[in-house]
Write a protein that holds these residues in place. Structure first.
Motif, mmCIF file in Angstrom:
data_model
loop_
_atom_site.group_PDB
_atom_site.id
_atom_site.type_symbol
_atom_site.label_atom_id
_atom_site.label_comp_id
_atom_site.label_asym_id
_atom_site.label_seq_id
_atom_site.Cartn_x
_atom_site.Cartn_y
_atom_site.Cartn_z
ATOM 1 N N PHE A 187 38.899 43.162 35.376
ATOM 2 C CA PHE A 187 39.751 44.236 35.843
ATOM 3 C C PHE A 187 38.914 45.281 36.566
ATOM 4 C CE2 PHE A 187 42.589 41.979 33.265
ATOM 5 C CZ PHE A 187 43.872 42.329 33.650
ATOM 6 N N THR A 188 39.408 45.706 37.726
ATOM 7 C CA THR A 188 38.667 46.634 38.578
ATOM 8 C C THR A 188 38.480 47.968 37.876
ATOM 9 O OG1 THR A 188 40.709 47.386 39.626
ATOM 10 C CG2 THR A 188 39.539 45.564 40.683
ATOM 11 N N SER A 195 44.072 49.746 37.345
ATOM 12 C CA SER A 195 43.162 48.630 37.565
ATOM 13 C C SER A 195 43.938 47.355 37.891
ATOM 14 C CB SER A 195 42.294 48.407 36.326
ATOM 15 O OG SER A 195 43.097 48.058 35.216
ATOM 16 N N LYS A 196 43.301 46.470 38.634
ATOM 17 C CA LYS A 196 43.884 45.176 38.993
ATOM 18 C C LYS A 196 43.032 44.070 38.383
ATOM 19 C CE LYS A 196 45.541 46.679 43.580
ATOM 20 N NZ LYS A 196 44.821 47.960 43.681
ATOM 21 N N VAL A 198 41.166 40.741 38.706
ATOM 22 C CA VAL A 198 40.578 39.934 39.777
ATOM 23 C C VAL A 198 40.359 38.512 39.257
ATOM 24 C CG1 VAL A 198 38.539 39.608 41.234
ATOM 25 C CG2 VAL A 198 39.478 41.907 40.873
ATOM 26 N N GLU A 332 35.871 42.160 43.587
ATOM 27 C CA GLU A 332 36.637 41.165 44.349
ATOM 28 C C GLU A 332 35.749 40.136 45.038
ATOM 29 O OE1 GLU A 332 39.321 44.795 44.053
ATOM 30 O OE2 GLU A 332 37.173 44.361 44.154
ATOM 31 N N TYR A 381 44.506 38.662 43.190
ATOM 32 C CA TYR A 381 44.781 39.558 42.068
ATOM 33 C C TYR A 381 45.788 38.923 41.121
ATOM 34 C CZ TYR A 381 42.501 43.406 44.600
ATOM 35 O OH TYR A 381 41.599 44.214 45.248
ATOM 36 N N ASP A 384 49.909 39.610 41.478
ATOM 37 C CA ASP A 384 50.141 40.631 42.508
ATOM 38 C C ASP A 384 49.856 40.040 43.890
ATOM 39 O OD1 ASP A 384 50.461 42.940 44.003
ATOM 40 O OD2 ASP A 384 49.432 44.217 42.545
ATOM 41 N N THR A 388 47.175 41.176 46.939
ATOM 42 C CA THR A 388 46.240 40.150 47.416
ATOM 43 C C THR A 388 46.308 40.024 48.932
ATOM 44 O OG1 THR A 388 46.403 38.908 45.341
ATOM 45 C CG2 THR A 388 45.602 37.715 47.272
ATOM 46 N N THR A 391 44.678 42.847 50.724
ATOM 47 C CA THR A 391 43.226 42.937 50.571
ATOM 48 C C THR A 391 42.494 41.810 51.282
ATOM 49 O OG1 THR A 391 43.561 43.992 48.412
ATOM 50 C CG2 THR A 391 41.368 43.117 48.858
#
Length: 515
Positions: A187-188, A195-196, A198, A332, A381, A384, A388, A391
């Motif tokens: 998680f970022t 947070s996302k 990854v 990422e 992600y 999500d 994604t 990004t």
């Protein structure tokens, strides 16, 4: 050496190449632990077999919430060996934040620390959040307090679940792990919002870890001090896995302090010491430094934020380290985008993040945003698709959100976060440039600059500083220094002195908490 593309294959190769060489030394606890690569492999198989005995299937997600200790590499590699997906949890999380990640990742098991520094995460989860926990919760005892927690399995009892049959199944599971299987969900940091998760595959993870280790010229003769948290790419993918790929010895440190880190370097003859810039700043400013033998150090790697040029110069001059490497990455891309090399001259190391890692490409958008493409870029992600697609564009370029420049040799310099830029009187101001300038002011230990509203100019700079106790600095002096070295629109209009900065787990300053 043969090439590998999964972490179980990397561990098996380590056993073949260096069976009796030291793999891990952990002296932090009442009972020190030392494993050779063969012994580490046996412990990993034991974890994998216990997970299988507990009903964990290939592809299941397993959360790991614990500080740096010998348990972490064993557990992480064991999860992979069983075909599972590792979900590291930030040790700074509250129990509620941990539960959020456990639920979002659909973890089928949680391996969590018991009492440590006055907090028992296992007890927190099982007392207040039992209904949100999966069936398997394993409590990793890090202290002598082994009072059981209801519905949690003690680490040693968990390992005893392994049988001859599940060990055989573990080896079969390891055989079945494919390069495009998920290895982990990290998680970022969440510096700009929620947070996302990854999603990284084994081939992406191993490619990045191999590139990092090869660039640092890791070998079985190296002893690697691990102060970077294992739940972060810097501790996991630039730490545990490169050691597994190149045979270096892992030496974890759960709680960072400059004095303890220096003691480890001297006692363990540490050769490799990566860390965030703040780590080395505290060591350089430690009064006892000159009385400690740090001569074994050959390689320092720093990154994780904008690195002040003066800090690199001091590491080289004052610590006497032969090789200092600065690098740049983000979760990422498994943490790996660009790096300097041991052969780079001091100016390149001090002023750039080097060139693309092997297997990666770097480009700049029309707005100057750094774009990265290659072997280490994530699958996407978690849950999500929109984020994604925003990004990673149709051509496979990862949009990093960082602003940078590329010189004629392909060296990348990060000038700022795209979202950190502010406009003063119609001129773009990149705080990193101002921070680099303030870092050279005697007495300043660290700085962070943000834009704040101004009726006349739209936004103006405000500098937040930490300073040495004997610095004798005031706001007027700081602003006067900035005026000597910067164009007027870049000069901060106000200065705030702070005792410490709010940070995420990677050591990055949370600027949104400063304004």
């Amino acid at each position: 050496m043969e090439s590998v593309s999964t972490t179980p294959a990397a561990l098996r190769r380590a056993v073949r190449e260096w069976p009796d060489r030291p793999a891990l030394v952990d002296t932090q606890w009442n009972t020190p632990v030392e494993y050779t690569w063969s012994q580490l492999h046996d412990r990993v198989v034991e974890v994998a077999a216990a997970l299988i005995a507990s009903g964990i299937a290939h592809g299941d997600r397993v959360a790991l919430w614990s500080p740096n200790s010998h348990h972490w590499p064993v557990a992480a590699l064991g999860i992979h060996y069983a075909g599972g997906v590792l979900v590291p949890l930030n040790t700074r999380y509250t129990a509620g934040e941990a539960v959020d990640v456990i639920e979002r990742s659909d973890a089928r098991a949680v391996l969590v620390s018991g009492e440590f520094l006055g907090t028992d995460h296992a007890a927190e989860l099982m007392t207040a959040h039992r209904g949100s926990m999966p069936d398997l919760v394993v409590r990793i005892a890090l202290s002598d307090n082994r009072v059981p927690v209801d519905d949690a399995v003690d680490w040693d009892d968990f390992l005893s679940l392994a049988t001859a049959d599940t060990r055989a199944q573990a080896h079969a599971r390891a055989d079945a792990v494919a390069p495009d299987d998920l290895s982990d969900i990290l998680f970022t940091s969440g510096t700009t919002g929620k947070s996302k998760g990854v999603l990284a595959e084994h081939r992406q993870t191993v490619a990045g870890s191999h590139a990092w280790g090869a660039n640092g010229r890791l070998s079985p003769d190296d002893r690697y001090l691990m102060v970077n948290p294992y739940f972060h790419t810097f501790g996991y993918k630039a730490g545990i896995l490169p050691c597994t790929l190149f045979g270096a010895t892992m030496i974890p440190q759960a709680v960072y302090s400059p004095t303890e880190a220096m003691k480890h370097v001297a006692a363990q003859r540490i050769t490799v010491f990566p860390g965030a810039p703040t780590i080395f700043q505290t060591i350089l400013d430690e009064p006892a430094r000159e009385s400690v033998d740090l001569s074994s150090l050959r390689l320092v790697v720093t990154g994780a934020s904008i690195v002040p040029v003066v800090l690199v110069e001091r590491i080289q001059r004052d610590l006497g380290v032969d090789t200092v490497i600065t690098a740049y990455g983000l979760t990422e891309a498994s943490g790996f985008v660009s790096t300097c090399t041991p052969d780079d001259d001091d100016d390149t190391v001090a002023n750039t993040c080097g060139r693309a890692f092997a297997g990666m490409e770097i480009a700049l958008s029309e707005q100057g945003e750094v774009l990265a493409r290659g072997k280490m870029v994530m699958r996407g992600y978690l849950d999500d698709e929109v984020a994604t697609a925003e990004t990673i564009d149709a051509d496979g370029w990862l949009h990093t959100g960082d602003i940078g420049t590329l010189d004629e040799r392909g060296n990348l310099t990060i000038t700022d976060r795209l979202k950190d830029m502010y406009i003063c009187g119609g001129f773009n101001v990149y705080p990193a440039e101002v921070e680099q300038t303030l870092a050279r002011l005697d007495g300043v230990t660290e700085s962070a600059v943000i834009g704040v509203p101004d009726e006349r100019l739209g936004e103006v700079g405000r500098a937040y500083l930490t300073v040495r106790a004997d610095a004798g600095l005031d706001a007027d002096g700081v602003i006067a220094y900035a005026r000597e070295h910067l164009a007027n629109f870049k000069v901060p209009r106000s200065v705030v002195f702070v005792d410490a900065f709010p940070r995420n787990a990677a050591g990055k300053i949370l600027k949104r908490e400063l304004d």
